[in-house]
Design a protein around this motif. Sequence first.
Motif, PDB file in Angstrom:
ATOM      1  N   GLY A 143      -4.136  34.051 110.031  1.00 35.48           N
ATOM      2  CA  GLY A 143      -3.836  34.962 111.192  1.00 35.48           C
ATOM      3  C   GLY A 143      -3.948  36.353 110.826  1.00 35.48           C
ATOM      4  O   GLY A 143      -3.776  37.007 109.569  1.00 35.48           O
ATOM      5  N   ARG A 144      -4.147  37.348 111.661  1.00 37.70           N
ATOM      6  CA  ARG A 144      -4.306  38.675 111.466  1.00 37.70           C
ATOM      7  C   ARG A 144      -3.018  39.598 111.143  1.00 37.70           C
ATOM      8  O   ARG A 144      -2.132  39.701 111.959  1.00 37.70           O
ATOM      9  CB  ARG A 144      -5.069  39.123 112.907  1.00 37.70           C
ATOM     10  N   LEU A 145      -3.183  40.109 110.023  1.00 35.63           N
ATOM     11  CA  LEU A 145      -2.230  40.912 109.531  1.00 35.63           C
ATOM     12  C   LEU A 145      -2.633  42.751 109.823  1.00 35.63           C
ATOM     13  O   LEU A 145      -1.791  43.404 110.174  1.00 35.63           O
ATOM     14  CB  LEU A 145      -1.898  41.152 108.183  1.00 35.63           C
ATOM     15  N   HIS A 146      -3.989  42.761 109.970  1.00 33.86           N
ATOM     16  CA  HIS A 146      -4.404  44.335 109.873  1.00 33.86           C
ATOM     17  C   HIS A 146      -5.261  44.214 110.963  1.00 33.86           C
ATOM     18  O   HIS A 146      -6.188  43.633 111.271  1.00 33.86           O
ATOM     19  CB  HIS A 146      -5.277  44.605 108.650  1.00 33.86           C
ATOM     20  N   ASP A 147      -5.034  45.370 111.990  1.00 34.05           N
ATOM     21  CA  ASP A 147      -5.901  45.344 113.194  1.00 34.05           C
ATOM     22  C   ASP A 147      -7.171  46.182 112.855  1.00 34.05           C
ATOM     23  O   ASP A 147      -8.267  45.783 113.497  1.00 34.05           O
ATOM     24  CB  ASP A 147      -5.175  46.238 114.246  1.00 34.05           C
ATOM     25  N   ARG A 148      -7.085  46.971 111.811  1.00 31.99           N
ATOM     26  CA  ARG A 148      -8.298  47.802 111.701  1.00 31.99           C
ATOM     27  C   ARG A 148      -8.465  47.448 110.155  1.00 31.99           C
ATOM     28  O   ARG A 148      -7.787  47.288 109.390  1.00 31.99           O
ATOM     29  CB  ARG A 148      -7.790  49.359 111.754  1.00 31.99           C
ATOM     30  N   ILE A 149      -9.773  47.454 109.743  1.00 32.18           N
ATOM     31  CA  ILE A 149     -10.197  47.381 108.727  1.00 32.18           C
ATOM     32  C   ILE A 149     -10.817  48.394 107.964  1.00 32.18           C
ATOM     33  O   ILE A 149     -11.949  49.064 108.278  1.00 32.18           O
ATOM     34  CB  ILE A 149     -11.263  46.236 108.409  1.00 32.18           C
ATOM     35  N   PRO A 150     -10.036  49.241 107.213  1.00 31.20           N
ATOM     36  CA  PRO A 150     -10.414  50.572 106.667  1.00 31.20           C
ATOM     37  C   PRO A 150     -11.364  50.515 105.558  1.00 31.20           C
ATOM     38  O   PRO A 150     -11.385  49.627 104.708  1.00 31.20           O
ATOM     39  CB  PRO A 150      -9.156  51.180 106.219  1.00 31.20           C
ATOM     40  N   LEU A 151     -12.474  51.291 105.661  1.00 31.97           N
ATOM     41  CA  LEU A 151     -13.572  51.436 104.698  1.00 31.97           C
ATOM     42  C   LEU A 151     -13.586  52.652 104.021  1.00 31.97           C
ATOM     43  O   LEU A 151     -13.210  53.719 104.377  1.00 31.97           O
ATOM     44  CB  LEU A 151     -14.815  51.135 105.631  1.00 31.97           C
ATOM     45  N   ALA A 177     -19.364  61.479 109.667  1.00 33.87           N
ATOM     46  CA  ALA A 177     -19.180  60.322 110.510  1.00 33.87           C
ATOM     47  C   ALA A 177     -17.909  59.654 110.755  1.00 33.87           C
ATOM     48  O   ALA A 177     -17.613  58.554 111.293  1.00 33.87           O
ATOM     49  CB  ALA A 177     -19.981  59.208 109.757  1.00 33.87           C
ATOM     50  N   GLY A 178     -16.836  60.226 109.965  1.00 32.99           N
ATOM     51  CA  GLY A 178     -15.453  59.891 110.019  1.00 32.99           C
ATOM     52  C   GLY A 178     -14.838  59.266 108.818  1.00 32.99           C
ATOM     53  O   GLY A 178     -13.468  58.766 108.955  1.00 32.99           O
ATOM     54  N   PHE A 179     -15.274  59.283 107.880  1.00 36.85           N
ATOM     55  CA  PHE A 179     -15.032  58.569 106.757  1.00 36.85           C
ATOM     56  C   PHE A 179     -13.979  59.518 105.813  1.00 36.85           C
ATOM     57  O   PHE A 179     -14.328  60.877 105.871  1.00 36.85           O
ATOM     58  CB  PHE A 179     -16.021  58.067 105.702  1.00 36.85           C
ATOM     59  N   ASP A 180     -12.636  59.052 105.223  1.00 33.87           N
ATOM     60  CA  ASP A 180     -11.881  59.810 104.572  1.00 33.87           C
ATOM     61  C   ASP A 180     -11.635  59.460 103.110  1.00 33.87           C
ATOM     62  O   ASP A 180     -10.853  59.930 102.490  1.00 33.87           O
ATOM     63  CB  ASP A 180     -10.619  60.204 105.362  1.00 33.87           C
ATOM     64  N   ALA A 181     -12.820  58.536 102.778  1.00 31.62           N
ATOM     65  CA  ALA A 181     -12.711  58.005 101.269  1.00 31.62           C
ATOM     66  C   ALA A 181     -14.463  57.970 100.961  1.00 31.62           C
ATOM     67  O   ALA A 181     -15.080  57.211 101.689  1.00 31.62           O
ATOM     68  CB  ALA A 181     -11.972  56.786 101.238  1.00 31.62           C
ATOM     69  N   ASN A 221      -7.914  66.803 100.351  1.00 29.44           N
ATOM     70  CA  ASN A 221      -7.091  65.307 100.823  1.00 29.44           C
ATOM     71  C   ASN A 221      -7.764  64.247 101.232  1.00 29.44           C
ATOM     72  O   ASN A 221      -7.105  63.132 101.213  1.00 29.44           O
ATOM     73  CB  ASN A 221      -6.570  66.022 102.164  1.00 29.44           C
ATOM     74  N   ARG A 222      -9.242  64.262 101.011  1.00 33.16           N
ATOM     75  CA  ARG A 222      -9.785  63.047 101.387  1.00 33.16           C
ATOM     76  C   ARG A 222      -9.763  62.423  99.811  1.00 33.16           C
ATOM     77  O   ARG A 222      -9.774  62.990  99.060  1.00 33.16           O
ATOM     78  CB  ARG A 222     -11.273  62.978 101.969  1.00 33.16           C
ATOM     79  N   ARG A 223     -10.240  60.994 100.104  1.00 38.31           N
ATOM     80  CA  ARG A 223     -10.312  60.214  98.752  1.00 38.31           C
ATOM     81  C   ARG A 223     -11.440  60.193  97.820  1.00 38.31           C
ATOM     82  O   ARG A 223     -12.525  59.812  98.670  1.00 38.31           O
ATOM     83  CB  ARG A 223      -9.506  58.844  98.960  1.00 38.31           C
ATOM     84  N   LEU A 224     -11.357  60.401  96.898  1.00 40.69           N
ATOM     85  CA  LEU A 224     -12.740  60.410  96.076  1.00 40.69           C
ATOM     86  C   LEU A 224     -12.488  59.263  94.984  1.00 40.69           C
ATOM     87  O   LEU A 224     -11.658  59.290  94.297  1.00 40.69           O
ATOM     88  CB  LEU A 224     -12.879  61.730  95.210  1.00 40.69           C
ATOM     89  N   ASN A 248      -8.587  64.425  90.654  1.00 37.47           N
ATOM     90  CA  ASN A 248      -7.441  63.936  91.634  1.00 37.47           C
ATOM     91  C   ASN A 248      -8.328  62.715  92.436  1.00 37.47           C
ATOM     92  O   ASN A 248      -8.138  62.483  93.412  1.00 37.47           O
ATOM     93  CB  ASN A 248      -6.944  64.971  92.585  1.00 37.47           C
ATOM     94  N   LEU A 249      -8.635  61.932  91.437  1.00 36.73           N
ATOM     95  CA  LEU A 249      -9.510  60.670  91.882  1.00 36.73           C
ATOM     96  C   LEU A 249      -8.370  59.730  92.588  1.00 36.73           C
ATOM     97  O   LEU A 249      -7.269  59.340  92.088  1.00 36.73           O
ATOM     98  CB  LEU A 249     -10.100  59.740  90.682  1.00 36.73           C
ATOM     99  N   PHE A 250      -8.959  58.902  93.419  1.00 38.35           N
ATOM    100  CA  PHE A 250      -8.238  57.719  94.158  1.00 38.35           C
ATOM    101  C   PHE A 250      -8.385  56.545  93.213  1.00 38.35           C
ATOM    102  O   PHE A 250      -7.379  55.977  93.026  1.00 38.35           O
ATOM    103  CB  PHE A 250      -8.976  57.627  95.556  1.00 38.35           C
ATOM    104  N   TRP A 251      -9.611  56.387  92.727  1.00 41.42           N
ATOM    105  CA  TRP A 251      -9.793  55.420  91.627  1.00 41.42           C
ATOM    106  C   TRP A 251     -11.092  55.681  90.746  1.00 41.42           C
ATOM    107  O   TRP A 251     -11.985  56.474  91.227  1.00 41.42           O
ATOM    108  CB  TRP A 251      -9.665  53.997  92.064  1.00 41.42           C
TER     109      TRP A 251
END
Length: 400
Positions: A143-151, A177-181, A221-224, A248-251
């Motif tokens: 069953g679904r836990l996440h309504d949106r699948i972040p990319l 295009a709306g990506f923040d990572a 503030n966006r993730r790199l 300041n890398l996200f990973w």
Amino acid sequence: MERRNLLQGLVVAPFAALAPTTALALPRQTAETTIADLDVFEVHVNRRGNWVLARLKTANGLTGIGDASHGGDDRQTVAYLKQLTDLLRGRQVFDVEWFRQAANQIVAGSAGKARSAASALEQCMWDLIGKTTGQPVHQLFGGRLHDRIPLYANINRSADPRTPEGFAAMAQRAVDAGFDAVKLAPFDEMPKIPSDDADVAAGTHHGIACAEAVRQVIGPNRRLLIDVHSRFTLAQGLKLLRRFEPLNLFWLEEVTAEDGFDDLAAINKAAPMTTAGGEALHGIAAFYRYIRSGAVDIVMPDVKLCGGMLELKKIAAIAEAAGVPVSPHGPASPVGTVAAAQVMATVPNFNILEFAYGEVPWRADLLDTPEDVTGGNLALSKKPGLGVELNMKTVARYAA
Ligand SMILES: [Mg+2]
């Protein structure tokens, strides 16, 4: 010892008792949901590789799709798709665990070359199971836990030229295009494990410059995310960590060789930033060792390589038990992206899914209905199975 025997008895007994009843209770339709045939479609994408798509057909005319792209050698992948379909012909669409065991013997005997074919056919089976039961796969996976699948937008397959300016331009498009990572692999031009100090210095300088240019464009503030693609030795990699500290890398992903768990763990221990990896691994046993070794903070199974959708769910469960988030590796066709997303919708420790941004302008139209990525999130269909079909006009137009 006695207690262990008792536990084993408890596991075996219910199945033994239930087996004849279960067999008798099979719904009539399953006699027709046997796997009958395979279609393979190859779609031209770019210099980084084509998309290889599998479609299994049942005796009663259902079809299920899966993504066999980026297996290393497409001709070999297609040959293994055919060989593995021979195993499946006449089997029920539900025989996923049986197929997993049968396919694993062939994958092991192929030095891993059959793994993308096996993973793709497993995705086809889940699409068929969903269509047979009338349920989207995420309902069958808990069953679904996440309504949106972040990319996150991986711009590494589309940035051209591979210079600070080229990466920055593609990062700007992804942000627009709306990506923040955003992720790039800015050391790809270096030889694998260079021995020449001048090569290391020049490659490091170029990679850091590309990363800095992307950070400049996406803002603080966006993730790199940076993928090192295993270009460094442990000693070189430990020095590289310090170079990335101001960004300041996200990973930071796979600094050293992907199969050298001890070196990855040493990097992870020393790293001031989060680390991630595991895209090339196949099967739960490899992921168990990987996670237990402390190789990474975030584990990155690929639904196209790890064994498929159920294997991905099992790997995610091992990671959940270890307190490790899951971010599937995913340069893929839209079929592979939706297969990973269907599973991740059900995974409590899901973090973010990889998306190959900007490869071809007609990407969304490979599917019917078209892939819907808005604001850096994938919309997941509630239709049965994977919830999407191949758009055969697009497949024919861009056939490789
Ligand atoms: Mg990677």
